[in-house]
Every structure is written in C-alpha cells, then in structure tokens.
Write a protein that holds these residues in place. Structure first.
Motif, PDB file in Angstrom:
ATOM      1  N   GLN A 151       0.971  -1.089  -0.049  1.00 23.13           N
ATOM      2  CA  GLN A 151       0.116  -0.003  -0.167  1.00 23.13           C
ATOM      3  C   GLN A 151       0.870   1.170   0.073  1.00 23.13           C
ATOM      4  O   GLN A 151       1.961   1.159   0.849  1.00 23.13           O
ATOM      5  N   PRO A 152       0.782   2.356  -0.547  1.00 25.14           N
ATOM      6  CA  PRO A 152      -0.728   2.797  -1.447  1.00 25.14           C
ATOM      7  C   PRO A 152      -0.225   2.229  -2.847  1.00 25.14           C
ATOM      8  O   PRO A 152      -1.170   2.514  -3.814  1.00 25.14           O
ATOM      9  N   LEU A 153       0.723   1.451  -3.308  1.00 24.37           N
ATOM     10  CA  LEU A 153       0.912   1.110  -4.625  1.00 24.37           C
ATOM     11  C   LEU A 153      -0.009   0.469  -5.349  1.00 24.37           C
ATOM     12  O   LEU A 153      -0.329   0.262  -6.244  1.00 24.37           O
ATOM     13  N   ILE A 156      -2.511   2.520  -6.438  1.00 21.06           N
ATOM     14  CA  ILE A 156      -2.299   3.655  -7.576  1.00 21.06           C
ATOM     15  C   ILE A 156      -2.043   2.785  -8.664  1.00 21.06           C
ATOM     16  O   ILE A 156      -2.712   3.188  -9.827  1.00 21.06           O
ATOM     17  N   LEU A 157      -1.302   1.861  -8.705  1.00 25.38           N
ATOM     18  CA  LEU A 157      -0.844   1.130  -9.868  1.00 25.38           C
ATOM     19  C   LEU A 157      -2.127   0.668 -10.725  1.00 25.38           C
ATOM     20  O   LEU A 157      -1.939   0.996 -12.137  1.00 25.38           O
TER      21      LEU A 157
ATOM     22  N   TRP B 223       7.950   6.664  -3.861  1.00 26.51           N
ATOM     23  CA  TRP B 223       7.756   5.838  -4.881  1.00 26.51           C
ATOM     24  C   TRP B 223       8.649   5.630  -5.925  1.00 26.51           C
ATOM     25  O   TRP B 223       8.644   7.002  -6.730  1.00 26.51           O
ATOM     26  N   HIS B 243       8.308  -1.115  -9.670  1.00 25.88           N
ATOM     27  CA  HIS B 243       7.948  -0.106  -8.841  1.00 25.88           C
ATOM     28  C   HIS B 243       8.704  -0.464  -7.683  1.00 25.88           C
ATOM     29  O   HIS B 243       8.145  -1.635  -6.920  1.00 25.88           O
ATOM     30  N   LEU B 245       8.338   0.811  -3.312  1.00 24.48           N
ATOM     31  CA  LEU B 245       7.855   1.899  -2.385  1.00 24.48           C
ATOM     32  C   LEU B 245       9.008   2.008  -1.088  1.00 24.48           C
ATOM     33  O   LEU B 245       8.986   0.977  -0.461  1.00 24.48           O
ATOM     34  N   GLY B 281       6.260  -0.223   3.234  1.00 21.03           N
ATOM     35  CA  GLY B 281       7.105  -0.418   1.678  1.00 21.03           C
ATOM     36  C   GLY B 281       7.686  -1.834   1.365  1.00 21.03           C
ATOM     37  O   GLY B 281       7.537  -2.690   2.026  1.00 21.03           O
TER      38      GLY B 281
END
Lengths: 259, 460
Positions: A151-153, A156-157, B223, B243, B245, B281
């Motif tokens: 979270q929060p990816l 978002i993604l 991010w 990606h 985090l 993350g």
C-alpha cells in the motif's frame, strides 16, 4: 536507427539457432496476471510449443516493467530480448523455425488478416472486459494487478493501468461502446473464425500455424477464466467448431497449458 | 544625544564584535537602563516570536551593555531569516517623568516576504536551469514555504527534472530546531548505470543541534519507478526494473568546524548518516555512510587535508536485495580521481551495478597558485593541489569475521595520484582540473588517466 543496427547484429550473431537457456518471462500466473496478459502469454507459449522449441518459464512480479516494450510476455534468447506475439514470431522465423512455411502468399496474407482481426477484436474485447466492466475491474482485475505491491502502490498502480487501457480503447473508439456492442463484435469475430475453420483441425489444413496459436491463446483463456461477467465466454462457447478446436489444441499441448 | 546607529554591515561576520559609529563622546560605562523596546516595520510577524529575541536588552546595566545586547538581539532577529534589514536606534526615553538613565531601543525592520530566482549552472557535462520561489514568514512565525523546479539538459540524457516543495517551521522561534515537511517529484536518467528513475516522495524532517553537532532526523516515503534506459540495457539492470515503495528513516549528524566549506585552512568535518528502510514499503535495508575530513595549515598558506569516507549496507527482508538506485558507487573527478564516474566496481557492458560497501581515503596538499597571483583577492578562489587517493568497493558480510571482511575490502584497492588546480565556485561548489596518474587499477575499471575535469558540490 540504433534498432536497425541491433537487428543487423542480431542477424549476424544468430549462430546458435536456439540455445538451451531461453527464458520466457511473465507475471505470476495464479495470483497476478490479468486476463489480456494471460491470453497473450498463452498464445506465445502455444506458438513456441508448436515450433517444438524449449524455454524455461520465469515468473516475475515485475515482468511488465522489465519488458523492453512494457508488455508481457517477453523472451530472452542469449542477450536478445523480444516481446509480444508478432515480434516473437518474427524472431523465431528469423532463427530458422517456421510453422507457416507451407502456406502460399495468398494464404499467408489471409492468415495475417485473421491475426489482425483477432488483435483488433478479441484483444480489445478482453481489455474492455477486464478494465471497463465495473464488476470485473473492481473484483478481479484491480486486486490481481496490484498483488505483491505494498500500500498505497497496490491502489495506485492498477488505477494508472486502467487509465492507460481506457486511453487506448478510446483512441480506437471502443470506450464509447456499450457491452452489448462489444459482444456483437465478438460474435462477428467468432463467426468469421468459425467459418474459416469449418471442419478442419486447424485454420490452414492439417498443420497448425501461428494463427492457431494466437486464436487458441485468446479463446481458451476467455472460456476458462472465471469472472463475474461471463457473457463473452458464453458467446464463444456457442461456437462448437471453436470449442472443439480449443479442446483439441489443449489436448495436444496439455502439458504446458494446464500448469 | 547618545544615538547609536548600527547599520547592517555586509555579511554577518561582524555581529559578535560590533563597532558602532558614535557621534560626540559617550561614556560607555555610565549607568543605563532600557525602559522600552519598540519594533517598527512589522506587518505579519507575530509578537510572541520576537519578544524572546529582544527581551535580553532589559538586563543591560550600563550603556556598553545596552549596545552589546542590542547587537546580539539584532543578530538573533536576522537569524530568523525573515527580515531584509534590521536597524537599531537607541535614544533617551521620551516618556515624561522617566529617569535620565532610561533609554528606548527601537528596532527598525523590513520584512522579507518573497524570495526567488532563476539560476543556470553548468556542471559536469550538463546544464541545469532552476526556478526557486520562497514565501517567507507565512503565518508570522518564521515559517517558510519554498518551491523549486530544476531542469537538466545533458548531452547523453534527454530528460532530467525535479520539483520540490517544502514547508519549514522553526519551533519556539529557534531557527536551529526546525520541523520540515515536503514533497518532491524527480525524473532522472542515469546513463552510467543504464537506468532511469521517476520518484515521487514526501518527507518529514526534524533538525536540532547538540554538543556533537547538528542533527537531522528524516522520514522519507518515496515511490520509485525504475526502468531500463534503452533497449540494449544489460539484463542485470533490466531485471531490477519496476515499482518500489521505500519508507525510510535516516539520521544525519554533521559537525563542521572548518573555516570554509570548499577551501578550508583549518577545522574538521564529520558527517555520519544512518538509514533504515523498511517501515512499510517493499524496500528493506540498513545503510551506514560516514565521512571525515581534517584540515591543517602546516606553513603559511599551505594546507594539508586528510579525508576518508566509507559506507556499507545490508539488504534485509525476504530476498535481501538492494536495487541499483540505492547502492554505492565509486570513482569520479571529485571522489576517486583517476577513474571515471562510477568507474570502479562491478559492471556489465559499461553499466555500473553499484556495490554494498566502499571505502575511500584522500590526502591533499593545497598551496596558492604558483607566484601567488591575486593573493587576498581573486587568488583566494584558486588553489593548486597535489593529491593521492585510494579506495575500493566490496561488500561487508555479516557471517564472516571482521578480519576476513577487512582483508577482502583491502584487496584490489585502487590508487591514483596527481596534481591540479581547484577553483571555488560561490561557497557551494568546486571545480577541479587535474592531471592524474592511476597506479593500481583492475580489469573492468573505467580509468581516466591524464587530464581530468570535474565540477561538483561533494568532494573528498
């Protein structure tokens, strides 16, 4: 220009036709991959199998970001990377493997036309189904696309991806279509495929071509994926020629498509 | 009678030893008492911020102390960074019936609302243009909001830009104890390692002084989207795309007693950073980095500088993996001279992969330019120097003994020496033009023998 040079080098260096360490990259099949990507991956795997080529499947959570074109699947053959169905077919042909060499020019262009139709209708219908139908988007596609991200990816993604897909659909005028209209397109496509197939085992006689791999990958994925919205799957199931085709190809290549 | 004007002097160096101009003759020892303090020119600033700064003037007992306390107060007011100018006026108290020894002190201030600028600077092979805007004293208690946008053009990369926004608030009006919150968005191409990175992050920081030095405790939530830079980027870099985090806290201790940041004569600098990533993350590591520099003027104008820096990191979590954008790199015209930027350490096809640990030592002897042209003037911006630097990269492995680790890290060290000219740019950056002779190099190193040129803000 640099890509031309790269291709030239690729041709030059193609000494070993198909090394042992070919890797096939995609996302995690059980938890992560979305329907359109799964269909694309299955098509490529079927194609490679029809060519009798070995590969090792590598499941990576970041397969999409690793891919040179930003799309799955992609192949790593020695130092070379090739992604998506058509470039992979071209790459394999360049290496001296082909399953459509028996076709004459007219058949070859017919095959290309059918492949374009699948790309234009089935692929877009899959995208529409996965990223526009609210039930499917919220219950299936978004949770799967964000899996493995913190979270929060994970929030978002998938939404960024949804925006990308919707931009792509609106650029070809599909975002304004209703689901009924999309279904009609699918019916047209299936009808055309079914007519071409007739009573044959494959689209062009007794031997499979890349069109068979492509069609199988998409149809099989759609009819075997459980979604809150099964209308497209039900449409395909009504075409007996196509379901028979799918089960035949599946039987022949069960060892990989069942995993 | 007895009016003292302490006009702002250029710079702030004379604050401690005020030399007020006097008119007529004043007996500085005569008893004096500050009756009233007036601050004129305030528009937005809140009183409660300023009262503690000027309160001290009431304790003065003779005229000399009055002047001294006023100048101290003025320095404190200026440290807040919210006034363009501060002027002091001391006069006899005009209140009827006030005693003859009573004085009024008046601070005449001019508030600084906005600051900003457009800058263009040329660095190592690139040109940066930046736009800065600052809003001072936002809510009247020396809060500051700054926004910066910078754009870099590089002959190798097309797109490098960054935008930052930051809000700073001093706590209890103390400019050394600050709370900072901010956000940033950066796009960076790193051709030397074959990746590009887009980051969006937020940060919260707290700064405070102690007897050791100044501290910053900072949390970053960022991010990052890492991608291979080109189609031909080697697979070990491409594999790391995706990606991430990162949520990390780091603590930075800085103790700096040097007389100049770029070309010091005396003093030392100690900087130690400890970072832990993994508070949420999907990036988990511990990273330690420290730097020490000591300067000594052994003969007039001849300065010896010894510096050392080292760092190590350990990946935590399930796969113990640290991606290339968090790693250490060694080499370059301002760190390990004689090697190209990121020129030492593991690499694939010319793309530096970065290392988990490094160490670097450098010794410089600085002298004025030959024949000392412009000494005391523009010559102060130049030095000639001779140096030797030595360093290596590797990894510290926790399951090995200290001795084994040290042996491993000291094997295959790189060594280079040379001479050159150093130019101080402003008070923040320096430019070096050196002739370097690499002595110990290893296979795969990107060596830069001979003339080497570099510009930068960090150097060793």
């Amino acid at each position: 220009m640099s890509s031309l040079v790269a291709e030239a080098i690729q041709t030059e260096l193609a000494i070993e036709r198909w090394p042992d360490d070919v890797q096939f990259f995609q996302q995690y099949q059980v938890e992560q991959i979305t329907l359109p990507d799964q269909a694309a991956c299955l098509s490529v795997k079927t194609f490679l199998h029809m060519c009798g080529l070995n590969y090792r499947e590598e499941l990576r959570i970041n397969a999409e970001e690793m891919s040179p074109s930003g799309k799955v699947p992609f192949l790593k053959v020695g130092p070379f990377l090739t992604s998506e169905f058509e470039p992979i077919v071209a790459f394999v042909n360049q290496r001296g493997f082909s399953i459509s060499e028996q076709l004459d020019d007219a058949q070859r262009s017919e095959m290309k036309a059918y492949m374009a139709m699948v790309d234009n209708i089935l692929v877009h219908a899959e995208l529409y189904l996965s990223w526009v139908i609210p039930d499917v988007v919220n219950e299936v596609t978004i949770p799967r696309y964000g899996v493995g991200q913190p979270q929060p990816l994970s929030w978002i993604l998938p939404r960024l991806k949804k925006r990308d897909v919707q931009t792509r659909l609106s650029s070809i005028g599909w975002s304004k279509k209703t689901f009924d209209e999309v279904c009609e397109e699918v019916v047209t496509c299936c009808q055309a495929l079914s007519d071409r197939l007739g009573t044959n085992s494959y689209f062009f006689g007794e031997r499979p071509t890349e069109l068979d791999a492509l069609v199988f990958g998409h149809l099989f994925t759609i009819i075997t994926t459980e979604l809150p919205e099964m209308r497209i799957a039900n449409i395909i199931r009504k075409f007996e020629t196509l379901t028979t085709f799918c089960s035949n190809v599946d039987k022949l290549y069960r060892d990989f498509s069942a995993d | 009678m007895g009016t003292v004007h302490a006009k702002e002097i250029e710079g702030s160096t004379d604050m401690d030893n005020p030399a007020p101009r006097t008119r007529g003759s004043i007996d500085f020892k005569r008893p004096a008492k500050v009756q009233r303090v007036l601050i004129e020119g305030l528009e937005r600033t809140k009183e409660d911020l300023l009262i503690p700064k000027v309160q001290d003037t009431f304790t003065a007992e003779n005229f000399e102390q009055v002047v001294k306390k006023c100048v101290e107060s003025k320095a404190q007011l200026q440290e807040l960074g919210i006034f363009k100018t501060v002027q002091i006026t001391v006069d006899t108290c005009k209140v009827p019936g006030a005693s003859e020894t009573a004085y009024d002190v008046k601070f005449l201030v001019e508030e600084k609302r906005f600051e900003g600028g457009i800058h263009t600077s040329a660095g190592n092979n690139d040109v940066e243009s930046s736009l800065t805007l600052g809003l001072n004293n936002l809510f009247g208690r020396a809060e500051k909001l700054t926004a910066k946008y910078a754009h870099t053009r590089n002959f190798r990369s097309k797109k490098n830009n960054q935008a930052h926004i930051q809000f700073t608030k001093p706590l209890n009006g103390n400019p050394d104890v600050r709370l900072i919150v901010g956000g940033y968005n950066t796009n960076t191409d790193v051709p030397l390692s074959g990746y590009k990175e887009a980051s969006k992050g937020i940060l919260t920081a707290f700064t405070f002084p102690s007897t050791l030095g100044s501290h910053i405790v900072q949390w970053d939530g960022v991010w990052r989207d890492l991608r291979a830079l080109t189609r031909t980027t080697p697979f070990p870099i491409r594999e790391q795309a995706g990606h991430t985090l990162k949520s990390s806290v780091h603590h930075t201790l800085t103790a700096d007693t040097r007389d100049d940041k770029i070309l010091p004569h005396t003093g030392y600098l100690l900087k130690a950073v400890q970072e832990y990533a993994g508070l949420g993350g999907n990036v988990e590591f511990v990273k330690l980095n420290s730097e020490f520099q000591v300067n000594r003027e052994i003969l007039p104008h001849i300065v010896v500088q010894l510096s050392t820096a080292c760092g190590t990191m350990w990946g935590l979590g399930r796969d113990k993996r640290v991606t290339v954008n968090d790693k250490f790199f060694l080499g370059g015209p301002l760190s390990l001279r004689g090697f190209q930027d990121r020129g030492v350490g593991p690499q694939v096809e010319g793309n530096a992969l970065g290392a988990d640990a490094y160490w670097l030592c450098a010794a410089h002897v600085y002298t004025p330019l030959p024949f000392k042209p412009g000494l005391g003037g523009f010559g102060n911006f130049f030095r000639s120097h001779a140096f030797v630097n030595i360093g290596n990269v590797g990894a510290l492995e926790l399951d090995k003994s200290v001795k084994e680790n040290i042996e491993q890290l000291s094997e295959e060290f790189r060594l280079a020496y040379g001479v050159g000219v150093v130019l101080k740019l402003g008070n923040i950056a320096r430019m070096e033009l050196n002739y370097v002779v690499p002595v110990r190099v290893f296979n795969g190193d990107c060596v830069n023998p001979g003339i080497q040129f570099g510009v930068g803000v960090t150097f060793l």
